[in-house]
Design a protein around this motif. Structure first.
Motif, mmCIF file in Angstrom:
data_model
loop_
_atom_site.group_PDB
_atom_site.id
_atom_site.type_symbol
_atom_site.label_atom_id
_atom_site.label_comp_id
_atom_site.label_asym_id
_atom_site.label_seq_id
_atom_site.Cartn_x
_atom_site.Cartn_y
_atom_site.Cartn_z
ATOM 1 N N ARG A 71 0.974 -1.289 -0.240
ATOM 2 C CA ARG A 71 0.074 -0.011 0.028
ATOM 3 C C ARG A 71 0.877 1.085 0.006
ATOM 4 N NH1 ARG A 71 -5.415 -0.831 0.949
ATOM 5 N NH2 ARG A 71 -6.008 -2.581 1.802
ATOM 6 N N ARG A 72 2.092 1.206 0.603
ATOM 7 C CA ARG A 72 2.795 2.480 0.912
ATOM 8 C C ARG A 72 3.380 2.927 -0.381
ATOM 9 N NH1 ARG A 72 5.826 3.846 5.611
ATOM 10 N NH2 ARG A 72 6.850 5.970 5.145
ATOM 11 N N ILE A 73 4.144 1.722 -1.061
ATOM 12 C CA ILE A 73 4.800 1.816 -2.167
ATOM 13 C C ILE A 73 3.950 2.191 -3.309
ATOM 14 C CG2 ILE A 73 6.280 0.706 -3.852
ATOM 15 C CD1 ILE A 73 7.522 -0.862 -1.491
ATOM 16 N N ALA A 74 2.716 1.426 -3.306
ATOM 17 C CA ALA A 74 1.933 1.761 -4.288
ATOM 18 C C ALA A 74 1.261 3.320 -4.431
ATOM 19 C CB ALA A 74 0.525 0.920 -4.251
ATOM 20 N N ALA A 75 1.099 3.791 -3.404
ATOM 21 C CA ALA A 75 0.726 5.368 -3.203
ATOM 22 C C ALA A 75 1.696 6.107 -3.371
ATOM 23 C CB ALA A 75 0.221 5.455 -1.596
ATOM 24 N N GLU A 76 2.748 5.753 -3.218
ATOM 25 C CA GLU A 76 3.907 6.711 -3.545
ATOM 26 C C GLU A 76 4.266 6.676 -5.104
ATOM 27 O OE1 GLU A 76 6.949 9.567 -3.003
ATOM 28 O OE2 GLU A 76 5.411 8.639 -1.239
ATOM 29 N N THR A 77 3.958 5.432 -5.834
ATOM 30 C CA THR A 77 4.415 5.296 -7.254
ATOM 31 C C THR A 77 3.112 6.050 -7.800
ATOM 32 O OG1 THR A 77 5.332 3.193 -6.758
ATOM 33 C CG2 THR A 77 4.419 3.658 -8.824
ATOM 34 N N ALA A 78 1.904 5.964 -7.340
ATOM 35 C CA ALA A 78 0.910 6.503 -8.161
ATOM 36 C C ALA A 78 0.887 8.020 -7.841
ATOM 37 C CB ALA A 78 -0.366 6.309 -7.450
ATOM 38 N N LYS A 79 1.407 8.638 -6.839
ATOM 39 C CA LYS A 79 1.765 10.130 -6.721
ATOM 40 C C LYS A 79 2.719 10.350 -7.688
ATOM 41 C CE LYS A 79 2.484 11.708 -2.482
ATOM 42 N NZ LYS A 79 3.312 11.743 -1.273
ATOM 43 N N ASN A 80 4.023 9.703 -7.943
ATOM 44 C CA ASN A 80 4.997 10.098 -8.873
ATOM 45 C C ASN A 80 4.306 9.855 -10.206
ATOM 46 O OD1 ASN A 80 6.809 10.720 -7.046
ATOM 47 N ND2 ASN A 80 7.614 8.468 -6.794
ATOM 48 N N ILE A 81 3.580 8.868 -10.670
ATOM 49 C CA ILE A 81 3.059 8.863 -11.864
ATOM 50 C C ILE A 81 2.124 10.296 -12.256
ATOM 51 C CG2 ILE A 81 1.413 7.479 -13.468
ATOM 52 C CD1 ILE A 81 2.530 4.972 -12.266
ATOM 53 N N ASP A 82 1.342 10.322 -11.167
ATOM 54 C CA ASP A 82 0.329 11.656 -11.307
ATOM 55 C C ASP A 82 1.396 12.801 -11.575
ATOM 56 O OD1 ASP A 82 -2.164 10.385 -11.012
ATOM 57 O OD2 ASP A 82 -2.023 10.853 -8.963
ATOM 58 N N ARG A 83 2.429 12.894 -10.813
ATOM 59 C CA ARG A 83 3.407 14.155 -11.221
ATOM 60 C C ARG A 83 4.198 14.278 -12.576
ATOM 61 N NH1 ARG A 83 7.769 13.948 -6.615
ATOM 62 N NH2 ARG A 83 5.888 14.251 -5.233
ATOM 63 N N ALA A 84 4.423 13.001 -13.088
ATOM 64 C CA ALA A 84 5.024 12.837 -14.389
ATOM 65 C C ALA A 84 3.976 13.092 -15.523
ATOM 66 C CB ALA A 84 5.445 11.258 -14.662
ATOM 67 N N TYR A 85 2.693 12.723 -15.333
ATOM 68 C CA TYR A 85 1.650 13.278 -16.267
ATOM 69 C C TYR A 85 1.356 14.414 -16.479
ATOM 70 C CZ TYR A 85 -2.981 13.241 -18.141
ATOM 71 O OH TYR A 85 -4.161 13.298 -18.987
ATOM 72 N N ALA A 86 1.532 15.230 -14.935
ATOM 73 C CA ALA A 86 1.114 16.564 -15.192
ATOM 74 C C ALA A 86 2.271 17.451 -15.904
ATOM 75 C CB ALA A 86 1.039 17.020 -13.629
ATOM 76 N N LEU A 87 3.552 16.929 -15.754
ATOM 77 C CA LEU A 87 4.844 17.509 -16.187
ATOM 78 C C LEU A 87 4.594 17.336 -17.995
ATOM 79 C CD1 LEU A 87 7.238 19.067 -15.875
ATOM 80 C CD2 LEU A 87 8.396 16.951 -15.774
ATOM 81 N N VAL A 88 4.130 16.060 -18.508
ATOM 82 C CA VAL A 88 4.125 15.756 -19.789
ATOM 83 C C VAL A 88 3.297 16.636 -20.305
ATOM 84 C CG1 VAL A 88 3.540 14.034 -21.370
ATOM 85 C CG2 VAL A 88 5.134 13.697 -19.457
ATOM 86 N N ARG A 89 2.043 16.853 -19.442
ATOM 87 C CA ARG A 89 1.066 17.616 -20.335
ATOM 88 C C ARG A 89 1.218 18.812 -20.497
ATOM 89 N NH1 ARG A 89 -4.787 17.304 -17.233
ATOM 90 N NH2 ARG A 89 -5.208 18.715 -19.219
ATOM 91 N N LYS A 90 2.221 19.553 -19.658
ATOM 92 C CA LYS A 90 2.723 20.978 -19.894
ATOM 93 C C LYS A 90 3.314 21.095 -21.098
ATOM 94 C CE LYS A 90 2.858 22.293 -14.981
ATOM 95 N NZ LYS A 90 3.840 22.615 -13.796
ATOM 96 N N CYS A 91 4.206 19.971 -21.783
ATOM 97 C CA CYS A 91 4.675 19.967 -22.899
ATOM 98 C C CYS A 91 3.921 19.863 -24.051
ATOM 99 C CB CYS A 91 5.867 18.850 -22.909
ATOM 100 S SG CYS A 91 7.024 18.838 -21.604
#
Length: 615
Positions: A71-91
């Motif tokens: 649960r802990r690692i999945a939550a952190e991974t999901a947070k980083n994927i959301d962060r990556a998606y937000a950055l790619v959308r800015k491009c």
């Protein structure tokens, strides 16, 4: 729905929900295309590993997944994927104005890739500890998510192995977890918070492996030194498991289980009732007195020319006031886990026990006696159960025959039972009848320790027990008061003080025979010893004055009190000390008034007998 309430499959599957949109955003990026492509590679790698864990978690034949790190690692991974998606959308901004407002730099991608690399490392570590890749052993590597707290990753690894590993690895992990728990309370807190108790309880059920049971119960013993942690064990339904192990396991495991019972009750008095519901008192008495009961039944049956092991087993069960299954009876003191059918199983294991290490057998008795002590402490119901199972007679015999820790634990159990009897008249009358053999045996041993054993550690609980039973002794039982009076002159101040406290219970008005006991105490020359005791310290002064006041109030013929100048002592008592003692605050003025009245009466009587010619 909170994170803890969600199914683990839902948490692990969340990144797949944004995967399609993420890939489209990468393909349509107008700037930093190379960096976006690198980001997608990392995200795709994470998705593959998440997919592996989801398949493992949902597989029918897979062991139960250890969810805390997942649960802990999945939550952190999901947070980083959301962060990556937000950055790619800015491009993917077509408007030059929007590109300027939402400016993206190469440093942003470097920072994002570092986060994604950490998630990849976490996921690889998670797969390794969950044993999904078919590896073996315990993984003690450090995942990025626990880089600031290595203990957390070790705890996760050990718990995962205990829950999901092979038996040998589970034993090793439980031993490592016990070692961590032994080191500090913080480690204990982490183990409990990360759900380490349920896997340990599950390992404790491994009756085919005493080593696994010992490893599990040792870890639980280290955890059970705090009220909250004991409550966790109880709430995880650990009590029935512990009691079952106590009845059906190897002697070494039984010893550890009895220790665990004692620790849990010591930290959480409410656990009394939980263990009582599982009938643990009867089981502990059985373990403590097994040899004694078997030997007694063999002698009785020999006299009747009966030699059947089945009849011996039946007699033993009836002597404990209930039926135990042949299987459970047979498991007592067994050193073999082979299943033996038949009614003589208990007899066979009794013969096996003769070959056990005497040191191990003694340690089991010590642990059972300590568990009974903790169960009886402050519990009237458990004290009643001990007496109902003839445990008091067993305890008296062990106090007589044994030495050291076993003798002390048995004596302390008797002390707690006596304290319960003091507070409950019905129980006192039922358990400590004057002509009752168990009561006689207990009193004999208590008096023997008081008179013959020069050890304050044993004398103090023995004197305290006699004091608790003060209302059960008839006036003719003068040897009890004589023994206590003799201890007023004991060179150990604590023993002498305890004797004064016990004698006060004989002389107080709550005791129906307080007048007779008060006279007997004075006749055994208690007053001079008591006057010396008053000079020791403040504690002895208070308890000594209480007894002295009772004697002054209840002994009409008080020549010894007059000779010892008791009135002068009571009148000169330090009022500042007495002010904090409620009972003494009321007693002292009454005792002084009574002595003044008695002395005045004595003086008037003497004057009336003087011839007139001498006046």
């Amino acid at each position: 729905m909170s994170t803890e309430e969600k199914r683990i499959e839902d948490e692990l599957s969340y990144p797949f929900m944004v995967a399609g949109r993420f890939h489209s955003a990468v393909e349509t990026a107008n700037s930093f295309k190379l960096e976006c492509s690198e980001v997608w590679k990392q995200v795709y790698c994470l998705l593959q590993m998440l997919c592996t864990i989801v398949r493992f978690a949902t597989a029918a034949a897979a062991p139960s997944l250890y969810e805390r790190p997942a649960r802990r690692i999945a939550a952190e991974t999901a947070k980083n994927i959301d962060r990556a998606y937000a950055l790619v959308r800015k491009c993917n901004r077509r408007s030059i104005f929007r590109r300027i407002v939402s400016m993206v730099t190469a440093a942003d991608f470097r920072k994002l890739l570092c986060h994604l690399d950490a998630s990849v490392g976490d996921m690889k570590w998670l797969i390794s500890i969950l044993n999904i890749d078919g590896g073996g052993g315990i993984d003690l590597s450090l995942p990025p998510i626990a880089s600031n707290d290595p203990i957390l990753s070790w705890v996760w690894s050990f718990i995962a192995t205990i829950q999901m590993g092979q038996l040998n690895d589970r034993i090793e992990a439980a031993n490592e977890l016990a070692s961590l728990a032994k080191d500090s309370d913080r480690n204990k807190m982490i183990i409990v918070e990360e759900s380490g108790v349920p896997p340990l309880l599950q390992l404790l059920k491994e009756v085919a492996s005493p080593a696994a049971q010992i490893a599990a119960v040792t870890a639980l013993c280290h955890l059970a030194n705090d009220f909250e942690r004991v409550r966790v064990i109880v709430n995880e339904l650990g009590v029935p498991i512990i009691v079952q192990v106590l009845g059906d396991s190897h002697m070494r495991v039984q010893t550890k289980a009895a220790n665990l019972v004692a620790r849990m009750i010591e930290q959480d008095p409410a656990a009394h009732e939980d263990f009582a519901r599982e009938n643990v008192v009867r089981l502990l008495v059985m373990l403590l007195s097994f040899d004694m009961l078997v030997d007694d039944q063999v002698k009785k049956l020999d006299k009747q020319n009966v030699h059947s092991p089945l009849q011996i087993n039946n007699k033993m069960e009836k002597s404990l006031g209930g039926r135990l299954s042949n299987q459970r009876l047979g498991n007592f003191y067994s050193n073999s886990y082979s299943h033996v059918e038949g009614s003589s199983r208990g007899w066979n294991h009794r013969k096996e026990r003769e070959y056990e290490d005497p040191v191990l057998e003694l340690q089991l008795k010590i642990s059972c006696a300590e568990a009974l002590w903790m169960l009886a402490r402050g519990s009237l119901s458990n004290s009643k159960k001990i007496t109902e199972t003839k445990g008091v007679l067993c305890l008296a015999k062990l106090v007589e025959k044994e030495q050291g820790e076993l003798q002390y634990n048995c004596l302390m159990t008797i002390t707690e039972i006596a304290a319960a009897a003091e507070s409950n008249p019905d129980f006192r009358r039922a358990a400590f009848k004057t002509n009752s053999p168990p009561a006689k045996a207990v009193v004999e041993q208590l008096l023997r320790i008081i008179k013959e054993v020069d050890s304050p550690i044993l004398q103090i609980p023995a004197i305290r027990s006699i004091g608790s039973l003060a209302r059960t002794f008839p006036a003719r039982e003068i040897r009890v008061t004589a023994s206590l009076v003799a201890q007023l002159s004991n060179r150990n101040i604590e023993v002498a003080t305890e004797a004064a406290i016990a004698l006060a219970k004989f002389a107080c008005p709550d005791n129906f025979l307080f007048v007779e006991h008060s006279k007997a105490i004075i006749e055994f020359s208690a007053v001079p010893a008591l006057m010396r005791l008053l000079r020791a310290n403040e504690v002895t002064l208070l308890h000594g004055l209480v007894l002295l006041c009772y004697l002054a109030l209840h002994a009409d013929n008080s020549e010894s009190l007059q000779q010892a100048r008791v009135l002068t002592v009571l009148e000169g008592a330090d009022r500042a000390v007495i002010a904090h003692h409620h009972e003494l605050r009321e007693l002292l003025p009454e005792a002084i008034a009574h002595l003044n009245l008695y002395h005045a009466g004595m003086n008037s009587e003497m004057i009336s007998y003087i011839p007139l010619k001498q006046i």
